[in-house]
Design a protein around this motif. Sequence first.
Motif, PDB file in Angstrom:
ATOM      1  N   ARG B 172      12.963  46.777 -18.609  1.00 40.65           N
ATOM      2  CA  ARG B 172      12.752  46.048 -19.849  1.00 40.65           C
ATOM      3  C   ARG B 172      13.195  44.603 -19.634  1.00 40.65           C
ATOM      4  N   ARG B 174      14.288  40.898 -21.342  1.00 36.07           N
ATOM      5  CA  ARG B 174      14.777  40.177 -22.512  1.00 36.07           C
ATOM      6  C   ARG B 174      14.909  38.710 -22.143  1.00 36.07           C
ATOM      7  N   LYS B 205       8.641  32.676 -29.653  1.00 32.14           N
ATOM      8  CA  LYS B 205       7.854  33.427 -30.647  1.00 32.14           C
ATOM      9  C   LYS B 205       6.494  33.812 -30.069  1.00 32.14           C
ATOM     10  N   ALA B 208       6.874  36.636 -27.691  1.00 36.54           N
ATOM     11  CA  ALA B 208       7.087  37.864 -28.470  1.00 36.54           C
ATOM     12  C   ALA B 208       5.753  38.393 -29.004  1.00 36.54           C
ATOM     13  N   LYS B 212       4.052  41.998 -28.067  1.00 39.07           N
ATOM     14  CA  LYS B 212       3.750  42.961 -29.127  1.00 39.07           C
ATOM     15  C   LYS B 212       2.280  43.376 -29.052  1.00 39.07           C
ATOM     16  N   ASP B 217       7.414  45.900 -22.870  1.00 41.30           N
ATOM     17  CA  ASP B 217       8.813  45.963 -23.296  1.00 41.30           C
ATOM     18  C   ASP B 217       9.494  44.628 -22.969  1.00 41.30           C
ATOM     19  N   ARG B 219      11.190  41.392 -25.052  1.00 37.03           N
ATOM     20  CA  ARG B 219      11.595  40.846 -26.348  1.00 37.03           C
ATOM     21  C   ARG B 219      12.312  39.525 -26.134  1.00 37.03           C
ATOM     22  N   THR B 220      12.185  38.653 -27.124  1.00 37.10           N
ATOM     23  CA  THR B 220      12.758  37.311 -26.981  1.00 37.10           C
ATOM     24  C   THR B 220      13.654  36.974 -28.165  1.00 37.10           C
ATOM     25  N   ASP B 275      20.609  45.164 -29.105  1.00 39.20           N
ATOM     26  CA  ASP B 275      19.169  45.055 -28.828  1.00 39.20           C
ATOM     27  C   ASP B 275      18.327  45.392 -30.067  1.00 39.20           C
ATOM     28  N   SER B 279      12.221  40.580 -32.432  1.00 39.64           N
ATOM     29  CA  SER B 279      11.771  39.788 -31.277  1.00 39.64           C
ATOM     30  C   SER B 279      11.139  38.470 -31.733  1.00 39.64           C
TER      31      SER B 279
END
Lengths: 288, 288
Positions: B172, B174, B205, B208, B212, B217, B219-220, B275, B279
């Motif tokens: 994942r 991040r 954004k 993210a 999505k 997987d 996320r920001t 977590d 996101s």
Amino acid sequence: MAERAGFRLQAEAARVVPGSPSRVALVTGASRGYGRALCLALAREGARCLALIARDGAQLEETAEACRRLSKDLQCEHFAGDLGKLAELESLLEPVLRYLADAVASCGGGGICELLVLHNSGSLGRMDYVQNLGAQETGAAVELNLTGVMVLTQALLQRFGPCAKGGEASLRIRVVNISSLLALQAMPCWSLYATVKAARDMYMKSLAADAKSCGFDVRTLSWAPGPMQTEMLQEVIDTCPDPEVRQQFQDMQSQGKLVEVDSSVAKLVRLLREDAYLSGAHIDYYDV
Amino acid sequence: MAERAGFRLQAEAARVVPGSPSRVALVTGASRGYGRALCLALAREGARCLALIARDGAQLEETAEACRRLSKDLQCEHFAGDLGKLAELESLLEPVLRYLADAVASCGGGGICELLVLHNSGSLGRMDYVQNLGAQETGAAVELNLTGVMVLTQALLQRFGPCAKGGEASLRIRVVNISSLLALQAMPCWSLYATVKAARDMYMKSLAADAKSCGFDVRTLSWAPGPMQTEMLQEVIDTCPDPEVRQQFQDMQSQGKLVEVDSSVAKLVRLLREDAYLSGAHIDYYDV
């Protein structure tokens, strides 16, 4: 002779919307689409002097000719060049600044003179997921759409801002950033475009804060013109790899939900004429 | 022998917060201040592998040594280089990507492996009114604080993202942008800083939204760490030409209203451990 001069002054006054300033405007990305429509609208509104910038000199000349046909007393010059080539920016801007300085010096005539800067230039950049974007296209998109806008604005403020020597005391400066809904709201595959639009919005807010702090007559606006049937929209539909994004814009197109370029330009010109927006604001076509 | 191995495994497990992933992290601007404090906190949290980037190699080595002292099983390497020199970025990133690839390949061990990217690098840039800023300092600020961040993120996603060949299936990703209140709110003389921070927020954004849409997987988070007593804050007080801005930060300093670096880092580390943030969100120290 005095009668003729009086008649001429009256005729000139009729060309100008009551209460509007004597306007000198610089428009970037002026060669076609939204930029060209803006130039034509400013000519119709009685602008005194226009300076047009874009990469394509032949198309720019067409825009300039069309503006001159609308208003025979309008001064209109064009300057072909690439705002994204920072190394060449100084030599591109030098004749533009000189031309604007002459126009500003003879502007106003006791009334208000306005220098209007319209940052319409910009590129969509490649539409793709972040992981498919490369360094070169990223750097080029940022230079053209962000750094070029900042450097041009700084050069104009340095020359015409309140601390500049020999400036017209009654000069007011308005800086308009052609923005986008994407400056506020992210969508898949739009990272290059959305990032620079958000940055430009904040740059306009920062300039507004500077001006307010110092009591300068400088106000800024970020204008989201609405989703229009331009070459850019077609590029989105043709090239965006995200099926949902493509579908969304195709649907707007087929359902007749796109905004007419002239309708969007008319709303912006009205905002500028009324000059009552909050400086630094992001205003969308659908907001007004 | 089996007993010793078992004991060692138990000891290792105790080091890791329950439920936390096996973490490989890249931290930029890691040589001092907030970046160094973040690295130390990640080492304390049981990170498996750290890659540190900053311009000052000697200070980076100090950060790396301090991290290794906190956790003897931690792999920690540093890579000195300037993220603002785009022409050299590829050669700077090549060994970083190779090092991270090795770490990711041996990470997880049946559990979750996380690649955490912390964009802490950044410069204040010159604080001044727009009309006093020049082309060179503007271009440099944008390259370091924005284009460098974008190119680094794209390179990491290309190597470790879901479409990359040979990636760990359970990886994942991040991505954390160290942001600022200035990304949302303009102040006089902060145009260079605020513009790039707003841009970075929107880039996060956008990433993210990409993730999505594709079910990655990834996320920001954009994290505004609060006003801290760092070298940057002192630079604001010493160099900002706007008297009100200077006064505002001086008052925060003299009234003890500044945020402790360790307190800010602790809140961010908790967010990352849980977590559960949205996101793409911009979250401020005072929000959580």
